[in-house]
Design a protein around this motif. Structure first.
Motif, PDB file in Angstrom:
ATOM      1  N   PHE A   1       0.830  -1.203   0.000  1.00  0.00           N
ATOM      2  CA  PHE A   1       0.000   0.000   0.000  1.00  0.00           C
ATOM      3  C   PHE A   1       0.869   1.259   0.000  1.00  0.00           C
ATOM      4  CE2 PHE A   1      -2.538  -3.362   1.948  1.00  0.00           C
ATOM      5  CZ  PHE A   1      -3.681  -3.297   1.177  1.00  0.00           C
ATOM      6  N   PHE A   2       2.018   1.172   0.652  1.00  0.00           N
ATOM      7  CA  PHE A   2       2.981   2.267   0.602  1.00  0.00           C
ATOM      8  C   PHE A   2       3.467   2.465  -0.831  1.00  0.00           C
ATOM      9  CE2 PHE A   2       7.112   4.171   0.723  1.00  0.00           C
ATOM     10  CZ  PHE A   2       7.118   5.038   1.803  1.00  0.00           C
ATOM     11  N   ALA A   3       3.856   1.368  -1.491  1.00  0.00           N
ATOM     12  CA  ALA A   3       4.355   1.453  -2.866  1.00  0.00           C
ATOM     13  C   ALA A   3       3.279   1.925  -3.827  1.00  0.00           C
ATOM     14  CB  ALA A   3       4.891   0.084  -3.303  1.00  0.00           C
ATOM     15  N   LEU A   4       2.039   1.562  -3.537  1.00  0.00           N
ATOM     16  CA  LEU A   4       0.939   1.958  -4.418  1.00  0.00           C
ATOM     17  C   LEU A   4       0.822   3.468  -4.536  1.00  0.00           C
ATOM     18  CD1 LEU A   4      -1.481   1.001  -6.120  1.00  0.00           C
ATOM     19  CD2 LEU A   4      -2.869   1.082  -4.036  1.00  0.00           C
ATOM     20  N   SER A   5       1.193   4.192  -3.489  1.00  0.00           N
ATOM     21  CA  SER A   5       1.100   5.656  -3.538  1.00  0.00           C
ATOM     22  C   SER A   5       2.089   6.251  -4.533  1.00  0.00           C
ATOM     23  CB  SER A   5       1.336   6.237  -2.139  1.00  0.00           C
ATOM     24  OG  SER A   5       2.642   5.939  -1.666  1.00  0.00           O
ATOM     25  N   PHE A   6       3.079   5.472  -4.984  1.00  0.00           N
ATOM     26  CA  PHE A   6       4.060   5.941  -5.968  1.00  0.00           C
ATOM     27  C   PHE A   6       3.810   5.345  -7.357  1.00  0.00           C
ATOM     28  CE2 PHE A   6       6.136   6.276  -1.855  1.00  0.00           C
ATOM     29  CZ  PHE A   6       6.751   7.502  -1.913  1.00  0.00           C
ATOM     30  N   ALA A   7       2.750   4.585  -7.511  1.00  0.00           N
ATOM     31  CA  ALA A   7       2.524   3.843  -8.754  1.00  0.00           C
ATOM     32  C   ALA A   7       2.348   4.750  -9.961  1.00  0.00           C
ATOM     33  CB  ALA A   7       1.304   2.924  -8.599  1.00  0.00           C
ATOM     34  N   SER A   8       1.831   5.933  -9.761  1.00  0.00           N
ATOM     35  CA  SER A   8       1.562   6.815 -10.892  1.00  0.00           C
ATOM     36  C   SER A   8       2.789   7.593 -11.353  1.00  0.00           C
ATOM     37  CB  SER A   8       0.448   7.806 -10.529  1.00  0.00           C
ATOM     38  OG  SER A   8       0.829   8.612  -9.421  1.00  0.00           O
ATOM     39  N   THR A   9       3.840   7.611 -10.556  1.00  0.00           N
ATOM     40  CA  THR A   9       5.013   8.411 -10.890  1.00  0.00           C
ATOM     41  C   THR A   9       6.290   7.599 -11.050  1.00  0.00           C
ATOM     42  OG1 THR A   9       5.292   8.858  -8.520  1.00  0.00           O
ATOM     43  CG2 THR A   9       4.143  10.525  -9.824  1.00  0.00           C
ATOM     44  N   PHE A  10       6.341   6.380 -10.518  1.00  0.00           N
ATOM     45  CA  PHE A  10       7.555   5.570 -10.587  1.00  0.00           C
ATOM     46  C   PHE A  10       7.347   4.373 -11.521  1.00  0.00           C
ATOM     47  CE2 PHE A  10       8.976   8.144  -7.209  1.00  0.00           C
ATOM     48  CZ  PHE A  10      10.334   7.923  -7.017  1.00  0.00           C
ATOM     49  N   THR A  11       8.444   3.881 -12.071  1.00  0.00           N
ATOM     50  CA  THR A  11       8.388   2.749 -12.989  1.00  0.00           C
ATOM     51  C   THR A  11       7.984   1.477 -12.255  1.00  0.00           C
ATOM     52  OG1 THR A  11      10.715   2.207 -12.632  1.00  0.00           O
ATOM     53  CG2 THR A  11      10.206   3.762 -14.411  1.00  0.00           C
ATOM     54  N   SER A  12       7.470   0.509 -13.011  1.00  0.00           N
ATOM     55  CA  SER A  12       7.056  -0.764 -12.409  1.00  0.00           C
ATOM     56  C   SER A  12       8.240  -1.499 -11.807  1.00  0.00           C
ATOM     57  CB  SER A  12       6.373  -1.636 -13.464  1.00  0.00           C
ATOM     58  OG  SER A  12       5.200  -1.028 -13.953  1.00  0.00           O
ATOM     59  N   GLY A  13       9.393  -1.425 -12.466  1.00  0.00           N
ATOM     60  CA  GLY A  13      10.582  -2.076 -11.928  1.00  0.00           C
ATOM     61  C   GLY A  13      11.002  -1.500 -10.594  1.00  0.00           C
ATOM     62  N   SER A  14      10.875  -0.178 -10.431  1.00  0.00           N
ATOM     63  CA  SER A  14      11.247   0.440  -9.157  1.00  0.00           C
ATOM     64  C   SER A  14      10.272   0.060  -8.050  1.00  0.00           C
ATOM     65  CB  SER A  14      11.314   1.959  -9.310  1.00  0.00           C
ATOM     66  OG  SER A  14      10.033   2.497  -9.593  1.00  0.00           O
ATOM     67  N   LEU A  15       8.985  -0.068  -8.382  1.00  0.00           N
ATOM     68  CA  LEU A  15       8.014  -0.530  -7.390  1.00  0.00           C
ATOM     69  C   LEU A  15       8.356  -1.945  -6.941  1.00  0.00           C
ATOM     70  CD1 LEU A  15       4.669   0.747  -8.971  1.00  0.00           C
ATOM     71  CD2 LEU A  15       6.039   1.840  -7.191  1.00  0.00           C
ATOM     72  N   LEU A  16       8.740  -2.787  -7.904  1.00  0.00           N
ATOM     73  CA  LEU A  16       9.158  -4.146  -7.559  1.00  0.00           C
ATOM     74  C   LEU A  16      10.401  -4.131  -6.680  1.00  0.00           C
ATOM     75  CD1 LEU A  16       8.648  -6.129 -10.900  1.00  0.00           C
ATOM     76  CD2 LEU A  16       7.623  -6.667  -8.685  1.00  0.00           C
ATOM     77  N   ALA A  17      11.341  -3.229  -6.988  1.00  0.00           N
ATOM     78  CA  ALA A  17      12.557  -3.136  -6.177  1.00  0.00           C
ATOM     79  C   ALA A  17      12.217  -2.827  -4.726  1.00  0.00           C
ATOM     80  CB  ALA A  17      13.486  -2.064  -6.752  1.00  0.00           C
ATOM     81  N   PHE A  18      11.288  -1.904  -4.521  1.00  0.00           N
ATOM     82  CA  PHE A  18      10.862  -1.573  -3.159  1.00  0.00           C
ATOM     83  C   PHE A  18      10.208  -2.765  -2.487  1.00  0.00           C
ATOM     84  CE2 PHE A  18       7.771  -0.120  -0.069  1.00  0.00           C
ATOM     85  CZ  PHE A  18       8.477   0.806   0.665  1.00  0.00           C
ATOM     86  N   LEU A  19       9.331  -3.458  -3.215  1.00  0.00           N
ATOM     87  CA  LEU A  19       8.572  -4.570  -2.632  1.00  0.00           C
ATOM     88  C   LEU A  19       9.448  -5.797  -2.370  1.00  0.00           C
ATOM     89  CD1 LEU A  19       5.349  -4.323  -4.824  1.00  0.00           C
ATOM     90  CD2 LEU A  19       5.613  -3.632  -2.444  1.00  0.00           C
TER      91      LEU A  19
END
Length: 350
Positions: free
Chosen positions: A286-304
C-alpha cells in the motif's frame, strides 16, 4: 493548509487500508508459530544446498511472519542444525513469500497482477541464490553471532534430545516462562521477580517444539505474541504511513517525476527508500501503491522485494544472528540481484 489536509487524508487512507492485513497477518503467524511442530519440519528439510535454499524460501507459507518475526525463527532454525541454505532462504523470502503478503499485494495491485507474480518469483530467486552462496560456508563460526557459535559448538545434534529435557521444559511452562523465542522480540521474561534477560543468558531449551505444549499454553503464548507484534507493527505502520504521506505532499513534484521516470534512477531511489523506511512487508504494497503513478514498475518491484529482505530495522535484528561482515554480504547481494532483475523489467518488459 491544503497540503496538510491532503497529507492527512493520504495518511488515513494508507492506515485504514493496511490495518486489517496487519491484524490478520499477526493472528495467522502467531497461531502457526505455536501449533506447527518445528522439529518435524526440520527433519524433512533437504540436505542439498540448492534444493534446501529453495525449500527454505518457501517455508514462509507455514510461518507467515514479517521481517520482524522471521529473524527469531531463522535463529531457531540455525540452532536446530538446519542447513545454512535453508535458514538463509527462509530469512530473506519469508516476509514476502507467504499468503498474507501475497494477498495484500494483490489487493493493492489488482490492476497490475504482474507486480504480484514478479514479486514472488524474484523474491524466491534472490533468496535461493543467496542461500546457495552461503551454503559454501561450512563452518559458521566466522559469520554468526558469538552466542550462536558457542551454542553450535557445545550442543551437537546427538546431545539435543536427552530424556530429561521435556521435564525441564514442563517445569518452565508451569512457572510461566516461555520456552520459545517469540517472533518480534529478543527478550524473555525470566525469574519470579519479572526480570528480563537475553536468550543466551538463560537455560531455556530452544529445541522443545511448540506443538508439544498443552493447548492452554499454546493459546496463551499465541495471544501474548499477537499483542506484542500488534504493538510493534502498529507503530511501524503509523510511522511508515506518515512518511509516505509526507513524501507525496512535501517533495517537489518535479523531483519525484524526474526520479521516477528513469529506469535506473527510479530503482536506485526506491532501493534507498525501502532500506530507510523499514515498513512492514504486510503493508508495504500500500505504501508502494502511492508511488505507482510516478515511478516505474521495476522500481516498485525493487521496493517490494528489497525492503522485506534488508532494511535498517532488519539489519539491527540480524545482528543477533550474524556478524556485521556477513550482514554486509547479505545486503550487497540482495541489493545487486534486486537491481539487476528489476532493471531487466524496466528495460524489456513493463
Amino acid at each position: 493548509m491544503n497540503k496538510l489536509n491532503n497529507g492527512f487524508t493520504l495518511f488515513l487512507s494508507l492506515l485504514v487500508e493496511a490495518m486489517p492485513f496487519v491484524l490478520l497477518g499477526v493472528l495467522f503467524s502467531s497461531l502457526l508459530l505455536f501449533f506447527v511442530d518445528e522439529r518435524k519440519l526440520v527433519e524433512k528439510m533437504p540436505k542439498n544446498p540448492l534444493l534446501g535454499a529453495l525449500v527454505g524460501s518457501m517455508v514462509g507459507f507455514l510461518f507467515p511472519v514479517c521481517e520482524c518475526g522471521n529473524v527469531p525463527v531463522a535463529r531457531r532454525l540455525l540452532m536446530q542444525k538446519v542447513p545454512t541454505s535453508v535458514a538463509i532462504g527462509f530469512l530473506l523470502a519469508a516476509p514476502t513469500v507467504n499468503p498474507i503478503v501475497i494477498w495484500a499485494t494483490w489487493i493493492a495491485f489488482r490492476d497490475q497482477p504482474e507486480i504480484v507474480v514478479l514479486r514472488v518469483v524474484f523474491s524466491l530467486l534472490i533468496a535461493t541464490i543467496i542461500g546457495f552462496v552461503f551454503s559454501f560456508q561450512k563452518d559458521l563460526t566466522p559469520v554468526v553471532h558469538p552466542t550462536i557459535a558457542r551454542y553450535l559448538k557445545f550442543n551437537p545434534p546427538s546431545e539435543l534430545q536427552p530424556k530429561r529435557r521435556p521435564k525441564r521444559s514442563q517445569i518452565q511452562q508451569e512457572s510461566g516462562m516461555p520456552a520459545l523465542l517469540q517472533s518480534g522480540t529478543y527478550l524473555l521474561g525470566v525469574g519470579q521477580a519479572g526480570q528480563t534477560m537475553r536468550l543466551e543468558s538463560t537455560n531455556i531449551d530452544t529445541t522443545i517444539p511448540s506443538s508439544s505444549k498443552p493447548l492452554g499454553a499454546k493459546l496463551r503464548l499465541a495471544l501474548e505474541n499477537t499483542v506484542q507484534e500488534l504493538r510493534e507493527l502498529g507503530a511501524i505502520l503509523v510511522i511508515g504511513s506518515a512518511i509516505a504521506a509526507t513524501i507525496q505532499v512535501v517533495a517537489p513534484r518535479e523531483l519525484i517525476l524526474s526520479l521516477g521516470a528513469g529506469p535506473i534512477s527510479s530503482i536506485t531511489a526506491m532501493l534507498v527508500l525501502a532500506a530507510v523506511v523499514s515498513i512492514c512487508s504486510t503493508v508495504d504494497s500500500f505504501f508502494a501503491l502511492s508511488f505507482a503513478s510516478t515511478f516505474t514498475s521495476g522500481s516498485l518491484l525493487a521496493f517490494l522485494i528489497f525492503g522485506p529482505m534488508i532494511d535498517l530495522k532488519g539489519v539491527g535484528l540480524m545482528l543477533t544472528i550474524f556478524k556485521p561482515r556477513a550482514i554486509f554480504y547479505l545486503f550487497a547481494l540482495a541489493a545487486l540481484l534486486t537491481f539487476l532483475f528489476t532493471l531487466i523489467v524496466n528495460l524489456y518488459f513493463l
